[in-house]
Design a protein around this motif. Structure first.
Motif, PDB file in Angstrom:
ATOM      1  N   UNK A 174       0.831  -1.205   0.000  1.00  0.00           N
ATOM      2  CA  UNK A 174       0.000   0.000   0.000  1.00  0.00           C
ATOM      3  C   UNK A 174       0.864   1.253   0.000  1.00  0.00           C
ATOM      4  N   UNK A 175       0.286   2.338  -0.473  1.00  0.00           N
ATOM      5  CA  UNK A 175       0.973   3.631  -0.472  1.00  0.00           C
ATOM      6  C   UNK A 175       0.049   4.668   0.163  1.00  0.00           C
ATOM      7  N   UNK A 176       0.618   5.534   0.979  1.00  0.00           N
ATOM      8  CA  UNK A 176      -0.181   6.509   1.715  1.00  0.00           C
ATOM      9  C   UNK A 176       0.388   7.909   1.546  1.00  0.00           C
ATOM     10  N   UNK A 177      -0.517   8.873   1.567  1.00  0.00           N
ATOM     11  CA  UNK A 177      -0.121  10.276   1.572  1.00  0.00           C
ATOM     12  C   UNK A 177       0.335  10.646   2.987  1.00  0.00           C
ATOM     13  N   UNK A 178       1.133  11.729   3.111  1.00  0.00           N
ATOM     14  CA  UNK A 178       1.643  12.119   4.437  1.00  0.00           C
ATOM     15  C   UNK A 178       0.553  12.254   5.503  1.00  0.00           C
ATOM     16  N   UNK A 179      -0.608  12.851   5.132  1.00  0.00           N
ATOM     17  CA  UNK A 179      -1.667  13.032   6.127  1.00  0.00           C
ATOM     18  C   UNK A 179      -2.291  11.702   6.534  1.00  0.00           C
ATOM     19  N   UNK A 180      -2.220  10.700   5.661  1.00  0.00           N
ATOM     20  CA  UNK A 180      -2.765   9.387   5.991  1.00  0.00           C
ATOM     21  C   UNK A 180      -1.909   8.663   7.016  1.00  0.00           C
ATOM     22  N   UNK A 181      -0.614   9.010   7.047  1.00  0.00           N
ATOM     23  CA  UNK A 181       0.274   8.397   8.028  1.00  0.00           C
ATOM     24  C   UNK A 181      -0.147   8.736   9.455  1.00  0.00           C
ATOM     25  N   UNK A 182      -0.686   9.938   9.644  1.00  0.00           N
ATOM     26  CA  UNK A 182      -1.141  10.340  10.982  1.00  0.00           C
ATOM     27  C   UNK A 182      -2.232   9.398  11.459  1.00  0.00           C
ATOM     28  N   UNK A 183      -3.178   9.102  10.572  1.00  0.00           N
ATOM     29  CA  UNK A 183      -4.273   8.188  10.914  1.00  0.00           C
ATOM     30  C   UNK A 183      -3.722   6.797  11.208  1.00  0.00           C
ATOM     31  N   UNK A 184      -2.788   6.344  10.383  1.00  0.00           N
ATOM     32  CA  UNK A 184      -2.222   5.007  10.571  1.00  0.00           C
ATOM     33  C   UNK A 184      -1.458   4.893  11.885  1.00  0.00           C
ATOM     34  N   UNK A 185      -0.776   5.954  12.283  1.00  0.00           N
ATOM     35  CA  UNK A 185      -0.063   5.931  13.563  1.00  0.00           C
ATOM     36  C   UNK A 185      -1.044   5.889  14.737  1.00  0.00           C
ATOM     37  N   UNK A 186      -2.180   6.581  14.596  1.00  0.00           N
ATOM     38  CA  UNK A 186      -3.216   6.528  15.638  1.00  0.00           C
ATOM     39  C   UNK A 186      -3.777   5.116  15.740  1.00  0.00           C
ATOM     40  N   UNK A 187      -4.060   4.507  14.600  1.00  0.00           N
ATOM     41  CA  UNK A 187      -4.580   3.138  14.575  1.00  0.00           C
ATOM     42  C   UNK A 187      -3.570   2.178  15.193  1.00  0.00           C
ATOM     43  N   UNK A 188      -2.307   2.343  14.836  1.00  0.00           N
ATOM     44  CA  UNK A 188      -1.255   1.492  15.401  1.00  0.00           C
ATOM     45  C   UNK A 188      -1.167   1.678  16.905  1.00  0.00           C
ATOM     46  N   UNK A 189      -1.288   2.924  17.370  1.00  0.00           N
ATOM     47  CA  UNK A 189      -1.266   3.189  18.809  1.00  0.00           C
ATOM     48  C   UNK A 189      -2.404   2.488  19.531  1.00  0.00           C
ATOM     49  N   UNK A 190      -3.600   2.489  18.917  1.00  0.00           N
ATOM     50  CA  UNK A 190      -4.753   1.801  19.500  1.00  0.00           C
ATOM     51  C   UNK A 190      -4.496   0.299  19.564  1.00  0.00           C
ATOM     52  N   UNK A 191      -3.898  -0.244  18.509  1.00  0.00           N
ATOM     53  CA  UNK A 191      -3.584  -1.680  18.486  1.00  0.00           C
ATOM     54  C   UNK A 191      -2.600  -2.047  19.590  1.00  0.00           C
ATOM     55  N   UNK A 192      -1.546  -1.253  19.731  1.00  0.00           N
ATOM     56  CA  UNK A 192      -0.543  -1.539  20.762  1.00  0.00           C
ATOM     57  C   UNK A 192      -1.122  -1.389  22.167  1.00  0.00           C
ATOM     58  N   UNK A 193      -1.993  -0.385  22.334  1.00  0.00           N
ATOM     59  CA  UNK A 193      -2.628  -0.193  23.647  1.00  0.00           C
ATOM     60  C   UNK A 193      -3.584  -1.347  23.956  1.00  0.00           C
ATOM     61  N   UNK A 194      -4.147  -1.957  22.916  1.00  0.00           N
ATOM     62  CA  UNK A 194      -5.036  -3.102  23.109  1.00  0.00           C
ATOM     63  C   UNK A 194      -4.302  -4.249  23.788  1.00  0.00           C
ATOM     64  N   UNK A 195      -3.013  -4.391  23.491  1.00  0.00           N
ATOM     65  CA  UNK A 195      -2.213  -5.441  24.118  1.00  0.00           C
ATOM     66  C   UNK A 195      -2.161  -5.231  25.626  1.00  0.00           C
ATOM     67  N   UNK A 196      -1.987  -3.969  26.044  1.00  0.00           N
ATOM     68  CA  UNK A 196      -1.963  -3.661  27.473  1.00  0.00           C
ATOM     69  C   UNK A 196      -3.318  -3.958  28.115  1.00  0.00           C
ATOM     70  N   UNK A 197      -4.397  -3.669  27.399  1.00  0.00           N
ATOM     71  CA  UNK A 197      -5.731  -3.927  27.948  1.00  0.00           C
ATOM     72  C   UNK A 197      -5.953  -5.427  28.120  1.00  0.00           C
ATOM     73  N   UNK A 198      -5.542  -6.207  27.121  1.00  0.00           N
ATOM     74  CA  UNK A 198      -5.662  -7.658  27.221  1.00  0.00           C
ATOM     75  C   UNK A 198      -4.920  -8.161  28.448  1.00  0.00           C
ATOM     76  N   UNK A 199      -3.694  -7.709  28.605  1.00  0.00           N
ATOM     77  CA  UNK A 199      -2.890  -8.141  29.757  1.00  0.00           C
ATOM     78  C   UNK A 199      -3.513  -7.666  31.068  1.00  0.00           C
TER      79      UNK A 199
END
Length: 310
Positions: free
Chosen positions: A35-60
């Motif tokens: 996939x290819x993303x525009x610079x502004x799309x990276x902001x959204x992807x980093x937020x999504x990634x942050x939510x995913x990583x935080x989900x690991x803490x919630x599971x634990x």
């Protein structure tokens, strides 16, 4: 070796899991699916990634706070391994957000076992479930889990049954006000369609991986319940809630999965719990290590096979 690392709760476990997920997330987007993303799309992807990583803490947190398993990190290990088996879930931002809010709802429902602040916890669980449904309409089925939790813990208090209605009214007013402000009143009509298309069945028939996952997870859950026969009633009720959550998640997955929608992520918490519990209950250390080794290597082999055949 694996049991030596994840058989205990250590900070290094989080470093390994979070570091791997960070790299794997971008690997899926840029290498696996190119996939290819525009610079502004990276902001959204980093937020999504942050939510995913935080989900690991919630599971634990859910696992440790409610003592669902012993002091090990098998749950977050299997949560990550399931993502490796289904890397396509990382392309679906709605799946990650929906899973995150459902985790918050399940956290509150499992904590009902303390029999403290029941109304507040039911209200919170209702709110988080409805927020999750803003990403997948069929996720609203998790309100059934809220009602079942009330039935398990304090069914005779009629006020508890009215709390979900209060939560529905509250989130309804907030969402409606937001849609009025943003002039997007058509969202509710367009989003909550609860459609069932014929191609869903065709997709599942052609998706061997999803079918095998559903069958194996159900079998593992059944075996785990058999092995947990000597647990106290409090833990059995918790595991029943997780099992019902798994069933609802599989149903939502069946109803929503398509070529660009991958809601199977919402089942990974329940699936990881049962996998972790089953491994934990294996008495022979050698057998446990073999099971851990096989279940760790298998997802990578599946991923490599898909990459070769793609």
């Amino acid at each position: 070796m694996i049991s030596g690392i994840f058989g205990k709760t250590k900070p290094i476990n989080f470093i390994i899991i979070l570091g791997f997920l960070f790299v794997f997330y971008w690997f899926v987007h840029f290498v696996l699916y190119q996939n290819h993303y525009e610079p502004e799309q990276f902001v959204i992807k980093f937020v999504v990634l942050g939510i995913l990583l935080f989900s690991v803490f919630i599971v634990d947190f859910i696992v440790k706070r409610n003592q669902i398993t012993a002091t090990n990190s098998y749950a977050i290990l299997y949560f990550t391994l399931l993502i490796i088996i289904f890397p396509e879930v990382l392309l679906d931002d709605n799946a990650i957000f929906c899973s995150f809010f459902l985790l918050l709802a399940i956290r509150r429902l499992i904590s009902l076992k303390s029999l403290k602040n029941i109304k507040l916890k039911v209200f919170d669980a209702t709110i988080w479930t409805l927020v999750a449904s803003l990403f997948y309409d069929w996720a609203i089925l998790y309100l059934i889990l809220v009602c079942i939790a009330i039935y398990f813990y304090e069914p005779k208090n009629i006020k508890n049954w009215l709390v979900p209605l209060t939560g529905i009214l509250t989130i309804g007013i907030i969402v409606l006000c937001f849609l009025i402000i943003t002039d997007n009143l058509d969202f509710l009509k367009n989003h909550y369609q609860f459609s069932f298309k014929g191609d869903i069945i065709a997709y599942w028939i052609n998706s061997t991986k999803l079918g095998i996952y559903a069958i194996i997870t159900i079998i593992i859950a059944a075996l785990a319940f058999i092995k947990m026969g000597k647990l106290g009633m409090g833990k059995i009720i918790t595991m029943r809630l997780i099992a019902i959550s798994l069933a609802i998640g599989l149903l939502v997955t069946f109803l929503k999965t398509s070529n660009d929608t991958f809601p199977v992520l919402i089942t990974f918490f329940s699936g990881a719990i049962f996998l972790a519990k089953y491994v934990e209950l294996i008495k022979r250390a050698t057998l446990k290590e073999i099971v851990l080794m096989v279940s760790t290597v298998a997802p990578f082999l599946i991923l490599m096979t898909e990459m070769i055949l793609k």
